[in-house]
Motif scaffolding. Structure first.
Motif, short mmCIF file in Angstrom:
data_model
loop_
_atom_site.label_atom_id
_atom_site.label_comp_id
_atom_site.label_asym_id
_atom_site.label_seq_id
_atom_site.Cartn_x
_atom_site.Cartn_y
_atom_site.Cartn_z
N ALA A 38 0.83 -1.20 0.00
CA ALA A 38 0.00 0.00 0.00
C ALA A 38 0.87 1.26 0.00
CB ALA A 38 -0.93 0.00 1.20
N GLU A 39 1.95 1.23 0.78
CA GLU A 39 2.87 2.38 0.80
C GLU A 39 3.53 2.56 -0.57
OE1 GLU A 39 5.49 1.44 4.02
OE2 GLU A 39 4.07 2.12 5.54
N ALA A 42 1.00 4.10 -2.93
CA ALA A 42 0.80 5.52 -2.63
C ALA A 42 1.98 6.33 -3.13
CB ALA A 42 0.61 5.71 -1.12
N SER A 43 3.19 5.81 -2.95
CA SER A 43 4.38 6.51 -3.43
C SER A 43 4.37 6.61 -4.95
CB SER A 43 5.63 5.76 -2.96
OG SER A 43 6.79 6.37 -3.47
N GLU A 45 1.79 6.61 -6.86
CA GLU A 45 0.74 7.57 -7.24
C GLU A 45 1.23 9.01 -7.05
OE1 GLU A 45 -2.68 8.79 -8.91
OE2 GLU A 45 -2.03 6.71 -8.72
N ARG A 46 1.93 9.26 -5.93
CA ARG A 46 2.47 10.61 -5.71
C ARG A 46 3.49 10.97 -6.79
NH1 ARG A 46 2.45 8.83 -0.44
NH2 ARG A 46 4.68 8.38 -0.48
#
Length: 68
Positions: A38-39, A42-43, A45-46
């Motif tokens: 998940a991290e 998210a990374s 996506e950022r």
């Protein structure tokens, strides 16, 4: 006095205990892996948003002679 089957019963109880410990360990590892995944998502996506925001601007600036 011990019953003749008590040795087999003890072995079966040990197997059950080991299986429960292994299951608990693998469950914890799966949960840790899901957190890391998940991290990472998210990374990613950022980074994608950062590229879309600033990457295209930078490419456009470079194509027009670069930024000073």
């Amino acid at each position: 006095m011990r019953w003749p089957w008590s040795k087999a019963l003890d072995a079966a109880r040990n197997e059950v205990k080991e299986a429960a410990e292994l299951h608990a360990y693998s469950t914890q590892e799966r949960m840790n892996t899901e957190v890391v995944a998940a991290e990472a998502m998210a990374s990613a996506e950022r980074q994608k948003e950062e590229f879309e925001t600033n990457g295209w601007t930078r490419l456009l600036q470079e194509s027009m002679g670069g930024s000073q």
